[in-house]
Design a protein around this motif. Sequence first.
Motif, mmCIF file in Angstrom:
data_model
loop_
_atom_site.group_PDB
_atom_site.id
_atom_site.type_symbol
_atom_site.label_atom_id
_atom_site.label_comp_id
_atom_site.label_asym_id
_atom_site.label_seq_id
_atom_site.Cartn_x
_atom_site.Cartn_y
_atom_site.Cartn_z
ATOM 1 N N PRO A 185 14.722 -8.143 -13.857
ATOM 2 C CA PRO A 185 14.737 -7.957 -15.259
ATOM 3 C C PRO A 185 15.562 -7.438 -15.401
ATOM 4 N N THR A 186 15.660 -7.280 -16.837
ATOM 5 C CA THR A 186 17.113 -6.798 -16.970
ATOM 6 C C THR A 186 16.189 -6.054 -18.960
ATOM 7 N N GLU A 187 16.934 -5.566 -19.364
ATOM 8 C CA GLU A 187 16.026 -4.779 -20.742
ATOM 9 C C GLU A 187 15.543 -5.523 -21.856
ATOM 10 N N THR A 188 16.194 -7.256 -21.513
ATOM 11 C CA THR A 188 15.251 -7.494 -22.752
ATOM 12 C C THR A 188 14.257 -9.077 -21.389
ATOM 13 N N GLU A 189 14.605 -9.489 -20.784
ATOM 14 C CA GLU A 189 13.811 -11.079 -20.473
ATOM 15 C C GLU A 189 14.134 -10.368 -18.554
ATOM 16 N N ALA A 190 13.624 -11.694 -17.511
ATOM 17 C CA ALA A 190 13.672 -11.353 -16.290
ATOM 18 C C ALA A 190 13.185 -13.034 -15.820
ATOM 19 N N LYS A 191 14.304 -12.642 -14.660
ATOM 20 C CA LYS A 191 14.108 -14.913 -14.575
ATOM 21 C C LYS A 191 13.278 -14.220 -13.406
ATOM 22 N N ILE A 247 5.327 6.704 -18.273
ATOM 23 C CA ILE A 247 5.378 5.899 -16.654
ATOM 24 C C ILE A 247 5.859 4.532 -16.672
ATOM 25 N N PRO A 248 7.436 4.271 -16.011
ATOM 26 C CA PRO A 248 7.984 3.207 -16.092
ATOM 27 C C PRO A 248 6.874 1.917 -14.346
ATOM 28 N N SER A 249 6.474 1.116 -15.070
ATOM 29 C CA SER A 249 6.054 -0.156 -14.383
ATOM 30 C C SER A 249 7.245 0.498 -12.859
ATOM 31 N N LEU A 250 5.723 -0.636 -12.699
ATOM 32 C CA LEU A 250 6.570 -0.884 -11.161
ATOM 33 C C LEU A 250 7.946 -2.218 -10.979
ATOM 34 N N LEU A 251 7.283 -2.786 -11.970
ATOM 35 C CA LEU A 251 8.748 -4.133 -11.940
ATOM 36 C C LEU A 251 9.211 -3.848 -12.995
ATOM 37 N N SER A 252 9.036 -2.568 -13.946
ATOM 38 C CA SER A 252 10.522 -2.330 -14.943
ATOM 39 C C SER A 252 12.325 -2.272 -14.255
ATOM 40 N N PRO A 253 12.891 -1.649 -15.124
ATOM 41 C CA PRO A 253 14.603 -2.218 -13.884
ATOM 42 C C PRO A 253 15.310 -0.466 -13.807
ATOM 43 N N GLU A 254 13.775 0.310 -14.581
ATOM 44 C CA GLU A 254 13.772 1.585 -13.979
ATOM 45 C C GLU A 254 13.854 1.781 -13.022
ATOM 46 N N LEU A 297 5.919 -11.084 7.013
ATOM 47 C CA LEU A 297 5.989 -10.746 5.445
ATOM 48 C C LEU A 297 7.584 -10.018 5.567
ATOM 49 N N LYS A 298 8.412 -10.409 4.777
ATOM 50 C CA LYS A 298 9.551 -10.157 4.744
ATOM 51 C C LYS A 298 10.590 -10.233 3.055
ATOM 52 N N SER A 299 10.245 -8.922 2.234
ATOM 53 C CA SER A 299 10.186 -8.248 1.015
ATOM 54 C C SER A 299 11.927 -7.472 1.015
ATOM 55 N N THR A 300 12.293 -8.157 0.066
ATOM 56 C CA THR A 300 13.784 -7.079 -0.625
ATOM 57 C C THR A 300 13.372 -6.735 -1.622
ATOM 58 N N LEU A 301 14.036 -5.663 -1.980
ATOM 59 C CA LEU A 301 14.982 -5.145 -2.858
ATOM 60 C C LEU A 301 16.083 -5.039 -3.356
ATOM 61 N N GLN A 302 16.878 -5.849 -3.910
ATOM 62 C CA GLN A 302 18.540 -5.543 -3.937
ATOM 63 C C GLN A 302 19.541 -5.351 -5.286
ATOM 64 N N ASP A 303 19.456 -4.312 -5.761
ATOM 65 C CA ASP A 303 19.699 -4.634 -6.861
ATOM 66 C C ASP A 303 19.536 -5.083 -7.701
ATOM 67 N N GLY A 304 17.823 -4.336 -7.782
ATOM 68 C CA GLY A 304 17.561 -4.105 -9.231
ATOM 69 C C GLY A 304 16.487 -5.501 -9.267
ATOM 70 N N ARG A 305 17.033 -6.359 -8.015
ATOM 71 C CA ARG A 305 15.797 -7.980 -8.069
ATOM 72 C C ARG A 305 15.410 -7.432 -6.813
#
Length: 820
Positions: free
Chosen positions: A594-600, A528-535, A563-571
């Motif tokens: 996150p990407t497949e190898t690391e996260a900023k 099951i993908p995690s909440l912060l996974s790229p998927e 509170l203001k939160s965004t999810l844009q193009d995987g960020r």
Amino acid sequence: MKKILRWLGIVVLIPSGLLFGTLTTVSLLGITVNLDTVRPLVEKAATAALKRKVTITGSVELLPTLSPRIEIQGLRIANPPNWGSHDFVTVKLLRLQIGLVDLLQHKIQIDEITAEGVSVYLESRNDDINNWSFTASDEKNEIPVIEFHAEEKNTGTMKLKAVDTITLKGITLFYRDTVIGKTISFQLDELTGKAPAGKSFIFQAKGNLQEQSYSIELDAGALNAFEPRQQAWPLTLSGNIAGTPFLAKGDVGYKNNEQQLALSVSVGAVDIGKLLSWLNIAKNVKASAEDLSLDLHLRGESLHELLSQSEFTFNLKGGILDLSDPRNGEGLLISSLEGSIAAKPDLPIMIGLSGVVGVTPVVISVEGMPLVRYVTDPGKLPVKVSLTAAGAELHFSGGVDLPVNSKTFTLEMTLQGNQLDSLNEFLNISLPPFGPYMVTAQFAATDTGYNLSDLGITIGNSNLTGSMYYNDSGERPEVRVQLVSKVLQLDDFVLGEWNPEGKDSSVRTKEVPEDKEARKKNTQTGEIPSLLSPESLARVNATLTIEMAKVLSGNDLLGSGFLKSTLQDGRFAINLLQLDLVNGTAELDFSFYPTETEAKIHLGAVIDRIDLGIIARRIKPEATMGGVLYLNIELDSTASRFSDFMRHGQGHFDLGFAPVNFDASLVDLWVVNLLSALASEVDEEPSSTINCLVASFGMKDGLMLERVLFLDTTHMSIEGEANINFKTRKFKLKAVPKAKRPEFFSLATPVNVGGSFEDFKIGINKFRLTTSLASFITSPFHVPVRRLFVGERPKDGREACIMAWENRNVEKKKEAGIGD
């Protein structure tokens, strides 16, 4: 006597022979007799017999043989008076051939029935009056009971012996039921059949119904099976409708003194979505079944009666309901569907289904309305839909227009369950263990998605209201949520052991599947993908805003916030979390890409005077620790996972707090616990109290160096220098204590602390020990002077801490060897 018999024979046999010879000759030569001159007599006789006006507009021809054939062109049978201008039946060509010899034996042998270009107009009115029963137009239609007797000796009763050929072409049937105000048209391209004596009565038909082709074969048994009339007769239907083969067996006729048709239909594999669209019930439904069967009981003569009195039950197995988006495959796929769709007189249609989403069992129930209302003008179709899965219940209720279209309906929605994380497998995402929860809203489908208005969310004792908008017209779905919270209780959002990065703490590598199909296979194997996974973060673009009127932590009032939160193009980003505290403020911003190898990762926080007692009581409700906390953090990192954030961190970390009744066991910061142990060591008593602490660190690539490190205890003021390496998880610290009040023979011993985060040791700083010993020996000389001219430092060290906090950004020179 012989003469009499001879003359009798001459009188009878000779004319009979002549007639037989003539008919034989006419038959062989194919000579037809034009009866146009007697057409008015035929029309008059037919009108009198049917009590309907019969008109023949074409020719009438007779082939006079022992099996005479009559052919009529342009036959019209009118409706009863007061039934409108429509003809009851119009026929372009009618051909009928009957055996005369059989008629003399009270048997009907039909050699041929042919009809072409037939239009039939049927109409039913109130009180069971219709135009196909040949009675007076204003009388109630009664079904005439004709007794058929099995014994041949009962003369006066005609029996249908056989039908050699039946051919009907171009048949159009119009039906109107004035009770429900509906008109139905039916096109029959061709019907052929035969009913040989003693053999099955078989018809084949083909045509189109609502732009879908069909072919049907009917086997009704032998003609003698229809005696006596008031019984049920067996029949078998088979064929293909809208590309779906079927087989039906049952009977038709009288049961319990009422007419009905009872069939058990086996369909096999069927495209249910195509069937629903064909029936004009629902559009764009992707559903199928491996096995579909139908138990059908039709009762009544008019459409209104059939719909009101009939009942049916559909049973399906091996079904699939695909609710995913065809563009990206995202959504729900319900497989292994089993259940039934049932309708009974005067009761709503009920749908009960069970299936599986992944490995999660799902139960679906739908309550519609009585069958008769589906073909009348229902206005809004009342529906109740329930879906149960993974400990959650989803309910829809309200009215929709037919055909059901995902772009048109508005329903009341309720979603409730015990814990969100019970939906992990169902939604294929790892959710936190919040609950119990309930969501209510007005669900309105739109051309591009759906809206949730009057949205209400309850989690534990927390309540939020607002709206939600979902748009799936673009490459990636767009979600906007606006909420207002009257009460937000932090105790309702305890994470426990849940980790937004999932249970797997291993470092991501390029071997992680990058394409959707590979990730889909992983999902099918239980990952099951995690909440912060790229998927997960790539599923949608989203914006969330929450206005918080009252934020509680247990019985403590934190204040209000936004509170203001965004999810844009995987960020994912918390653009702003702002709290107006009772005596201070707090602001936080955070981003995770996150990407497949690391996260900023970015983390920023500014906290001014948060009550330490609130934090302590969240950990231990009976805690008595209080005080205030200050925090200023600005850190960026590129890491393989969030837990490695500090290993590559860059920026600064500033902490200041002034505790009351300090309890180190309640503060989950190893550096605070370290300084607590340090305070006890330099004060030379275990009960030493920390009055205040200021710790300001600069950070670069996981290496943290102090800018200010100041600790005020019961008896000492301590300045320190530190080197903290988050890559190796080791540190070095040098602390120089100073007594607040000059004392004789007081040894303020410098201290070295070092080791790993989990295991560290405290020792004496030998480099500065010489200075401390000199001060210890000469204390009788300098202590009186210091007491006289210098005075004492404040016991609580507040002013020194304030000064240290305000000067934490001032650069200072490092002594040689520090931080090595």
